[in-house]
Scaffold this motif. Structure first.
Motif, mmCIF file in Angstrom:
data_model
loop_
_atom_site.group_PDB
_atom_site.id
_atom_site.type_symbol
_atom_site.label_atom_id
_atom_site.label_comp_id
_atom_site.label_asym_id
_atom_site.label_seq_id
_atom_site.Cartn_x
_atom_site.Cartn_y
_atom_site.Cartn_z
ATOM 1 N N ASP A 1 0.974 -1.226 0.003
ATOM 2 C CA ASP A 1 0.118 0.026 -0.029
ATOM 3 C C ASP A 1 0.716 1.108 0.062
ATOM 4 O O ASP A 1 2.011 1.197 0.437
ATOM 5 N N GLY A 2 0.078 2.293 -0.361
ATOM 6 C CA GLY A 2 0.990 3.663 -0.426
ATOM 7 C C GLY A 2 0.979 4.346 1.045
ATOM 8 O O GLY A 2 2.075 5.052 1.349
ATOM 9 N N GLY B 1 4.295 2.266 4.086
ATOM 10 C CA GLY B 1 4.124 3.059 2.911
ATOM 11 C C GLY B 1 5.358 3.728 2.388
ATOM 12 O O GLY B 1 6.353 3.496 2.853
ATOM 13 N N TYR B 2 5.173 4.510 1.131
ATOM 14 C CA TYR B 2 6.249 4.932 0.472
ATOM 15 C C TYR B 2 6.908 6.134 1.226
ATOM 16 O O TYR B 2 8.152 6.747 1.058
ATOM 17 N N HIS C 1 4.570 0.723 -4.872
ATOM 18 C CA HIS C 1 3.512 0.934 -4.267
ATOM 19 C C HIS C 1 2.303 1.055 -4.835
ATOM 20 O O HIS C 1 2.317 1.647 -6.085
ATOM 21 N N SER D 1 -5.980 1.085 -1.523
ATOM 22 C CA SER D 1 -5.506 0.155 -0.778
ATOM 23 C C SER D 1 -6.304 -1.186 -1.095
ATOM 24 O O SER D 1 -5.937 -2.343 -0.687
ATOM 25 N N ASN E 1 -5.263 -4.150 -3.366
ATOM 26 C CA ASN E 1 -4.000 -5.067 -3.238
ATOM 27 C C ASN E 1 -4.500 -6.372 -3.162
ATOM 28 O O ASN E 1 -5.332 -6.801 -2.527
ATOM 29 N N TRP F 1 7.212 6.137 -5.642
ATOM 30 C CA TRP F 1 6.441 4.974 -5.377
ATOM 31 C C TRP F 1 6.983 3.543 -5.796
ATOM 32 O O TRP F 1 6.725 2.560 -5.213
#
Length: 412
Positions: A279-280, A285-286, A310, A316, A319, A397
């Motif tokens: 997920d971002g 996260g990134y 990401h 999300s 995913n 990302w």
């Protein structure tokens, strides 16, 4: 006379369930005609049917005329609808509905937040003599239906959302073609540990539901369980570490490392690369620095080149691990109290699907302190030393972590 009426009553009780309304009238009329003078009164008293209905049946039986096919009454016959003799009913109904109507009023499917009972009471308060059945029919004919909320609004859509998905797919295809593993990772919802009610139902002996606590206060001894999962896209297998401490990036990377040593490396003995889809946001996260530095340690320890892609913001739920692994775990333990960490681990490990999914799980009781800060100098060193390399397309990302050279100090 009494014996005759009793005989008619017995025959009517036998025949009535098998006859239509028109056929019942004909039968009653034929019985009355057979009895002769006073037959209508005898049949009416014996069956409880109005005398006028018996007379009409006798007349219909005598003239041989039947209603149109599929009808039991002549056109226009039967009880009139409530709105036919109450001209203001529909207008009052719409006035009650409009202020609380949800959704597009032009849509053929609408819904209201008022219950049928509340609407009926409100209509009666306005002087309309209606029942719940009439209110239900008005709702149905007005295009209303019972509906739940649907999670479809993802927030602001990033301009490169589709392009990022395509890029992620290309990276995954490249790894899979080379027989290098591709994994989807994420954290599952925290679960209360103890005799708490769990959503869903399971088969149990009738009248013997599982006894659970009334209030969902966290047990100070058992606490919560923090499941973090790894889904192998190519092999359709899952790994879940159930943590007892905090959700942190260190916990996430340790789960990935455990999966690699226990499952990944034996399954991919010749692999030199690993791709991670995450997920971002969240602790994987990134923007999370600890996530990147822990992955750099993992790459150095395993000599793997790790590529991370990401998901774009607001996606999300797309995913793969969500619908390929977590959803099946939730279905497997539905309606079952998660009384201990061991029960959670065993229930997760027992999850299977008809498409061949298998899952391994373990309990991770290590401590993962929160609030670990990674200084700018350390992050910059990862890039200047060529350990963290950002891709040309959305480098925030998409990035790759390479094994650190022997003379490069390991990130703290």
């Amino acid at each position: 006379m009494t014996d005759m009426a009793d005989s008619v009553a017995r025959r009517y009780a036998v025949m009535r369930p098998h006859l239509t309304e028109f056929q019942r009238r004909l039968w009653l009329g034929a019985e009355a005609a057979e009895l002769g003078s006073g037959g209508v009164a005898i049949v009416a008293e014996a069956t409880g049917v109005a005398a006028d209905t018996v007379r009409r049946g006798r007349k219909e039986a005598g003239n041989g005329k039947a209603p149109s096919p599929g009808r039991s009454r002549r056109p226009g016959g039967g009880r009139k609808r409530a709105e036919a003799h109450d001209k203001g009913l529909v207008e009052s109904f719409e006035s009650l509905i409009d202020p609380v109507t949800r959704g597009d009023p032009m849509s053929p499917l609408r819904w209201t937040s008022k219950s049928i009972r509340a609407l009926t009471a409100a209509l009666r308060g306005k002087g309309h003599q209606v029942s719940d059945m009439v209110t239900r029919r008005l709702l149905r004919e007005g295009g209303y239906s019972l509906q739940a909320g649907a999670k479809t609004i993802e927030g602001n859509q990033h301009a490169d959302r589709d392009a990022q998905f395509q890029y992620l797919n290309d990276q995954a295809a490249d790894h899979l073609d080379a027989r290098d593993p591709v994994i989807s990772v994420d954290t599952k919802k925290k679960e209360l540990v103890g005799a708490y009610k769990n959503a869903g139902r399971e088969w149990r002996p009738s009248g013997e539901p599982e006894q659970v606590k009334v209030h969902d206060f966290v047990d100070p001894v058992l606490g919560k369980a923090n499941p973090y999962g790894v889904y192998d896209v190519g092999a359709n297998t899952g790994w879940v570490s159930v943590g007892t401490d905090h959700d942190t990036a260190a916990f996430a990377v340790n789960t990935i490392a455990t999966w690699w040593h226990e499952v990944g490396k034996p399954m991919y003995p010749n692999a030199s690369r690993l791709m991670i889809s995450a997920d971002g946001g969240g602790f994987n996260g990134y923007r999370t620095r600890l996530w990147k530095t822990e992955l750099a340690k993992f790459a150095a320890a395993t000599d793997l080149t790790i590529t991370v892609c990401h998901l774009p913001p607001g996606t999300s739920k797309w995913n793969k691990i969500e619908h390929r692994l977590f959803s099946h775990i939730s279905m497997n333990w539905r309606g079952r109290p998660l009384t201990s960490h061991e029960v959670i681990v065993e229930t997760i490990a027992a999850t299977t699907t008809s498409t061949g999914l298998t899952v391994l799980a373990e309990l991770d009781q290590a401590e993962y302190p929160k609030g670990v800060k990674i200084p700018d100098k350390e992050m910059k060193a990862l890039e200047t030393q060529g350990i963290l390399m950002r891709h040309e397309f959305h480098g925030e990302w998409n990035y790759t972590l390479t094994p650190a050279p022997d003379d490069t100090p390991e990130p703290s």
